[in-house]
Motif scaffolding. Sequence first.
Motif, PDB file in Angstrom:
ATOM      1  N   PHE A 165      30.830  36.100  55.101  1.00 36.15           N
ATOM      2  CA  PHE A 165      31.530  36.510  53.880  1.00 36.15           C
ATOM      3  C   PHE A 165      30.911  37.750  53.248  1.00 36.15           C
ATOM      4  CE2 PHE A 165      28.376  33.225  53.000  1.00 36.15           C
ATOM      5  CZ  PHE A 165      27.529  33.855  52.098  1.00 36.15           C
ATOM      6  N   SER A 166      29.837  38.275  53.825  1.00 33.91           N
ATOM      7  CA  SER A 166      29.181  39.451  53.260  1.00 33.91           C
ATOM      8  C   SER A 166      30.132  40.634  53.255  1.00 33.91           C
ATOM      9  CB  SER A 166      27.923  39.791  54.066  1.00 33.91           C
ATOM     10  OG  SER A 166      27.010  38.727  54.041  1.00 33.91           O
ATOM     11  N   CYS A 167      29.986  41.531  52.263  1.00 36.35           N
ATOM     12  CA  CYS A 167      30.766  42.770  52.125  1.00 36.35           C
ATOM     13  C   CYS A 167      32.252  42.485  51.998  1.00 36.35           C
ATOM     14  CB  CYS A 167      30.504  43.718  53.285  1.00 36.35           C
ATOM     15  SG  CYS A 167      28.778  44.163  53.473  1.00 36.35           S
ATOM     16  N   SER A 168      32.607  41.303  51.476  1.00 29.52           N
ATOM     17  CA  SER A 168      33.997  40.918  51.208  1.00 29.52           C
ATOM     18  C   SER A 168      34.876  41.023  52.451  1.00 29.52           C
ATOM     19  CB  SER A 168      34.594  41.795  50.087  1.00 29.52           C
ATOM     20  OG  SER A 168      33.810  41.734  48.922  1.00 29.52           O
ATOM     21  N   GLN A 169      34.230  41.049  53.630  1.00 31.87           N
ATOM     22  CA  GLN A 169      34.945  41.229  54.900  1.00 31.87           C
ATOM     23  C   GLN A 169      35.765  42.515  54.912  1.00 31.87           C
ATOM     24  OE1 GLN A 169      37.201  37.617  55.547  1.00 31.87           O
ATOM     25  NE2 GLN A 169      35.412  36.542  56.341  1.00 31.87           N
ATOM     26  N   GLN A 170      35.335  43.483  54.051  1.00 33.74           N
ATOM     27  CA  GLN A 170      36.001  44.787  53.968  1.00 33.74           C
ATOM     28  C   GLN A 170      35.010  45.909  54.204  1.00 33.74           C
ATOM     29  OE1 GLN A 170      39.617  43.550  50.927  1.00 33.74           O
ATOM     30  NE2 GLN A 170      37.834  44.512  50.065  1.00 33.74           N
ATOM     31  N   GLY A 171      33.909  45.598  54.875  1.00 36.54           N
ATOM     32  CA  GLY A 171      32.889  46.593  55.189  1.00 36.54           C
ATOM     33  C   GLY A 171      31.963  46.052  56.252  1.00 36.54           C
ATOM     34  N   GLU A 172      31.111  46.918  56.770  1.00 35.70           N
ATOM     35  CA  GLU A 172      30.154  46.540  57.801  1.00 35.70           C
ATOM     36  C   GLU A 172      28.831  46.186  57.145  1.00 35.70           C
ATOM     37  OE1 GLU A 172      28.300  48.176  62.005  1.00 35.70           O
ATOM     38  OE2 GLU A 172      29.462  49.521  60.709  1.00 35.70           O
ATOM     39  N   CYS A 173      28.336  44.976  57.421  1.00 40.89           N
ATOM     40  CA  CYS A 173      27.064  44.498  56.871  1.00 40.89           C
ATOM     41  C   CYS A 173      25.942  45.043  57.744  1.00 40.89           C
ATOM     42  CB  CYS A 173      27.042  42.968  56.835  1.00 40.89           C
ATOM     43  SG  CYS A 173      25.544  42.290  56.100  1.00 40.89           S
ATOM     44  N   VAL A 174      25.039  45.844  57.142  1.00 38.41           N
ATOM     45  CA  VAL A 174      23.947  46.476  57.864  1.00 38.41           C
ATOM     46  C   VAL A 174      22.643  45.849  57.403  1.00 38.41           C
ATOM     47  CG1 VAL A 174      22.767  48.639  58.378  1.00 38.41           C
ATOM     48  CG2 VAL A 174      25.248  48.611  58.067  1.00 38.41           C
ATOM     49  N   GLU A 175      21.864  45.297  58.337  1.00 34.37           N
ATOM     50  CA  GLU A 175      20.598  44.642  58.024  1.00 34.37           C
ATOM     51  C   GLU A 175      19.571  45.657  57.544  1.00 34.37           C
ATOM     52  OE1 GLU A 175      20.067  41.526  58.049  1.00 34.37           O
ATOM     53  OE2 GLU A 175      21.724  40.673  59.188  1.00 34.37           O
ATOM     54  N   CYS A 193      32.083  46.027  48.558  1.00 33.85           N
ATOM     55  CA  CYS A 193      33.358  46.531  49.087  1.00 33.85           C
ATOM     56  C   CYS A 193      34.536  45.716  48.545  1.00 33.85           C
ATOM     57  CB  CYS A 193      33.362  46.509  50.621  1.00 33.85           C
ATOM     58  SG  CYS A 193      32.029  47.438  51.375  1.00 33.85           S
ATOM     59  N   GLU A 194      34.389  45.280  47.271  1.00 32.72           N
ATOM     60  CA  GLU A 194      35.418  44.409  46.706  1.00 32.72           C
ATOM     61  C   GLU A 194      36.559  45.174  46.048  1.00 32.72           C
ATOM     62  OE1 GLU A 194      32.231  45.038  43.567  1.00 32.72           O
ATOM     63  OE2 GLU A 194      32.390  44.821  45.738  1.00 32.72           O
ATOM     64  N   ASP A 195      36.435  46.501  45.810  1.00 35.10           N
ATOM     65  CA  ASP A 195      37.471  47.292  45.147  1.00 35.10           C
ATOM     66  C   ASP A 195      38.288  48.042  46.183  1.00 35.10           C
ATOM     67  OD1 ASP A 195      36.599  46.489  42.621  1.00 35.10           O
ATOM     68  OD2 ASP A 195      35.042  48.049  42.628  1.00 35.10           O
ATOM     69  N   VAL A 196      39.635  48.234  45.852  1.00 33.84           N
ATOM     70  CA  VAL A 196      40.547  48.886  46.780  1.00 33.84           C
ATOM     71  C   VAL A 196      41.107  50.147  46.125  1.00 33.84           C
ATOM     72  CG1 VAL A 196      42.556  47.550  45.993  1.00 33.84           C
ATOM     73  CG2 VAL A 196      42.548  48.548  48.286  1.00 33.84           C
ATOM     74  N   VAL A 197      41.388  51.179  46.955  1.00 33.83           N
ATOM     75  CA  VAL A 197      41.925  52.458  46.475  1.00 33.83           C
ATOM     76  C   VAL A 197      43.378  52.278  46.041  1.00 33.83           C
ATOM     77  CG1 VAL A 197      42.607  54.761  47.263  1.00 33.83           C
ATOM     78  CG2 VAL A 197      40.348  53.869  47.840  1.00 33.83           C
ATOM     79  N   GLN A 198      43.826  52.970  44.931  1.00 35.53           N
ATOM     80  CA  GLN A 198      45.191  52.902  44.408  1.00 35.53           C
ATOM     81  C   GLN A 198      45.906  54.221  44.645  1.00 35.53           C
ATOM     82  OE1 GLN A 198      46.792  50.264  42.840  1.00 35.53           O
ATOM     83  NE2 GLN A 198      45.033  49.014  43.419  1.00 35.53           N
ATOM     84  N   CYS A 199      47.233  54.172  45.017  1.00 36.51           N
ATOM     85  CA  CYS A 199      48.091  55.351  45.149  1.00 36.51           C
ATOM     86  C   CYS A 199      49.131  55.330  44.019  1.00 36.51           C
ATOM     87  CB  CYS A 199      48.794  55.359  46.505  1.00 36.51           C
ATOM     88  SG  CYS A 199      47.709  55.734  47.896  1.00 36.51           S
ATOM     89  N   ALA A 200      49.808  56.514  43.792  1.00 34.96           N
ATOM     90  CA  ALA A 200      50.842  56.612  42.747  1.00 34.96           C
ATOM     91  C   ALA A 200      52.017  55.692  43.072  1.00 34.96           C
ATOM     92  CB  ALA A 200      51.318  58.055  42.634  1.00 34.96           C
ATOM     93  N   LYS A 201      52.617  55.073  42.039  1.00 30.86           N
ATOM     94  CA  LYS A 201      53.757  54.193  42.220  1.00 30.86           C
ATOM     95  C   LYS A 201      54.982  55.003  42.610  1.00 30.86           C
ATOM     96  CE  LYS A 201      56.350  50.474  39.966  1.00 30.86           C
ATOM     97  NZ  LYS A 201      56.501  49.671  38.733  1.00 30.86           N
ATOM     98  N   LEU A 202      55.753  54.531  43.610  1.00 30.13           N
ATOM     99  CA  LEU A 202      56.928  55.243  44.108  1.00 30.13           C
ATOM    100  C   LEU A 202      58.185  54.706  43.432  1.00 30.13           C
ATOM    101  CD1 LEU A 202      56.138  55.348  47.952  1.00 30.13           C
ATOM    102  CD2 LEU A 202      55.737  57.119  46.247  1.00 30.13           C
TER     103      LEU A 202
END
Length: 763
Positions: A165-175, A193-202
Amino acid sequence: MGTGPRSAGRMRAPGSRRICCLSIAAIAWGAVMQVEVDAWTYHYSDQGDYTWEQARNYCRTFFTDLVAIQNQEEIQHLNQSLPFHGRYYWIGIRKLGGTWTWVGTKKVLTKEAENWAAGEPNNRRSNQDCVEIYIKRQQESGKWNDEPCSRRKKALCYRASCQPFSCSQQGECVETIGSYRCECYPGFHGPECEDVVQCAKLQPEGVHMNCSHPFGDFSYNSTCVFQCQEGFQQEGVSRLQCLASQQWSAETPICTAITCPVLSAPDQGKLNCSHLHGDFAFGSTCDFSCQVGFELKGTESLECMATGTWTGNPPQCEAITCPVLSAPDQGDLNCSHLHGDFAFGSTCDFSCQVGFELKGTESLECMATGTWTGNPPHCEAVACPVLSAPDQGKLNCSHFHGDFAFGSMCDFSCQVGFELKGTESLECMATGTWSGDAPHCEAITCPVLSAPDQGELNCSHLHGDFAFGSTCDFSCQVGFELKGTESLECMATGTWTGDAPHCEAITCPLLSAPDQGDLNCSHLHGDFAFGSTCDFSCQVGFLLVGSETRECTATGTWTGDAPHCEAVACPVLSAPDQAEMNCSHLHGDFAFGSMCDFSCQVGFELVGSETRECTAPGTWSGDAPHCRAISCPELDAPSRGELNCSHQHGNFTYNSLCTFSCQEGSVRMGAEVLQCAATGNWTRQPPVCAEDHAPFLKQVLAYSSGTALAVAGIVLSGTLIALLAKRLSTREEKKQLLNSTSDLGSPGIFTNAAYDANFSAWS
C-alpha cells in the motif's frame, strides 16, 4: 545505485544475523500522523556457505531477496557492520543474457551505478556470472567482483520497508536505509503520491460528449469521447485525454455538415438543384433532363447523403443509336460519328478487299428513328479455273470463299515412293488465275550400294536402279561372317531399310597369359580373330605345361588346350637335430621362391646358413645348417685336488657338470660343483685346495657349501678377513681366499687391483 521497490519481509531465518533496524514517520497532507513501518533491515547467514542460487533461495524464503545496493552510503554501512568472512558475501546481481541485472527488479545495471573492483569484471576462468562484495578486505573493500555461481559464500539478505500500500499504489516505492521514499508516477504528486493533476472542465457546443474519470472529474487520465449527428462531420480528434501536464491532449472538436461532390449539367442536358445546409451539402437534391434528340441514361434525381455521397451516379445524355454495323466478310467499313458510335447522324461507307467485289448499297446513314437508310451490302470472291490431281499423285484443296475461288489453296502430293517435281501448292489470286503451273510425280531414288570387302551384292530393281522398291542381298566369303542386315530395301524416304553390312573375320575367345607366364600374339584380321596365332612362355623359375602355340580356326575355336606355368620344385627340407625350421611358400611347398629360416634351441648355436631359398634351377641357396652345443672354457683339477666331469653334448659344453674334491690334508675353498651355462660361462669360479694348518679357517670354510656359505660371506667384515689371512702361510692361499669370498657376494670389497695392497697389509 537504484534498484526499485522491495517487497515486505518474512519470518526470521535460522542461523542468520540481523545487523540494522530503523523506524520512520510519515506526514500526510493537511495533518501529521505517526505511521510505524517495519524498517529495512540487513541479514546474513552465519551458519554454512551457499552457492549463489542457494543463497538467493535462502534470502527469498526467510526475508525479501539478496541485497540490491542503492548508493555508497549503503556500501559503507554494510562494510562497517558486517563481519569479515574469507569467502565474502553474495549480492543480488547476476549476468542474464550477457547483461548484468538486478535480479530482484529485473533492471539492468547502469554504467553510473557500477561499483566494480579494479580490473573487474574479468570473467577470468569463464562462466563468472555472479557477483560478490568485498567486506573488510585489505584492498578495495566494499567493491564488487564477478565469480562462478557454484562458489560457496555467505548470503547477504535484506528485508524491505516498502509495503503493497506504500505510495498510494500511484508511485514507485524506493528503499532507503531505515525508510523509503516515493517516486510518483506521471499525473500524481504528494509525499505518498496521493494527489492527482486536474485539467480544465470541457463544455463543447453542438457536439455529443461522453467522459470517464478514473481519478476524479476532469483529472489525470480522464478521457472524453466526442460524436457528431448524422450528416455532420467532426473537425478535430474524437478522443481527448487529461495529461500529466494538466493539459488536454488536443483542442475540443466541432461539427460541420458533410458535403458531396459538386454536380454539373450533363452534355446536351440541364441541372436543377435545391440546398438545405449549403451548396451540395447533406440534404441537397438535384434533378436532370436532356435536350430534344437525346435520352437520359441514369437516375433523374440525386440526393446528398450523410456519407458525403450522392444516392447514385450522375446521369448522362446520349444520342439515339442505330444498330451497330460491321464490315462485310472480306470487306471494309469506314464510318463518321457526330454524337457517338453508330448514333444519330453517323454515316458509313462500304468497300471490298482485293479479290472480292461489292454486292449492294455502297453508303448508309443513321436516321432520327434509330434505323439505317438501307440494308448492309456483302462481298463475293473472284473465281479461278478448276484443277485436277497429277498422275501418281493427289490433290487436296481448301476453299475459303467458294470452290476454286479467290483464296482457295490446292496442295499436291505423290504416292508412296514418288516425289513431287514442281510447286507443291497453288493459290487462286485476285486476278482469277493460279499462282503457278501444276506439278508432276517422279519415283524416289536411294544411294547406290556396293559389295562389302570379303563379300558379294545381289540386287533387283522395280522402278529403276537403286530406286524405291529395289532390294539388295549381301553375303560374305568363307571364313567371314556378315555384320548387319542381310537384305536392304529402298524406302519411300530415299533411304535404305538399314545400314550397309560388312564382313568380319570369325573371332575366337580372348586368350590371356598364364599365371607367371607371357603371351605373344599376331593378328591377321583383328584381335583374336580367324588366322591369329599366340605363343606362350613362362617366367624364370616356372615350366610351361601344355601347348606352346595356339591358332584361331575358321570355326571360332583355338587349336590345342590352354597351357599353364608350374613352379620349379626343390628337394623337401627337414629341421636338423635339436633345431627349428620355419618356411614360407609362395608357389607351392618347397617350390621356387620358398624361404626357410633355421634356429637352434637354448644352449646351442647354428653352424651354416640361417636362411635358405629355393632358386630357379630347383636347388636351395646356402649350405645345410646344424646345431652345435655352446662350449665353456676347459677346467683343470686344482693343485692338491681332483676334477670329475659329466658331458651331455661334448667335453666342457652346455649343461656339462664338474665336481671338485681336495686331497687329504687340504681344504677346498669355493664351490664344489660347476655347470656350463648357455652363455658359455661356468656358474662359479673354480675352487682351490689350501693346506690344512689353520683350524680356525676350517671352522669358517666348513660353511663353504650350501646356504651357510652365503650367510658367512655377509657376516665377515674386512677386519675378520684380515685375521683369517694372517693365519694363512702363502700368498696363493690368501688370493684363493679372496676369490672364494667374492663368490659369497662381496665383489666390491676384494677387487683384483686391491690384492697386492691387502696382501702387504696382512703380512
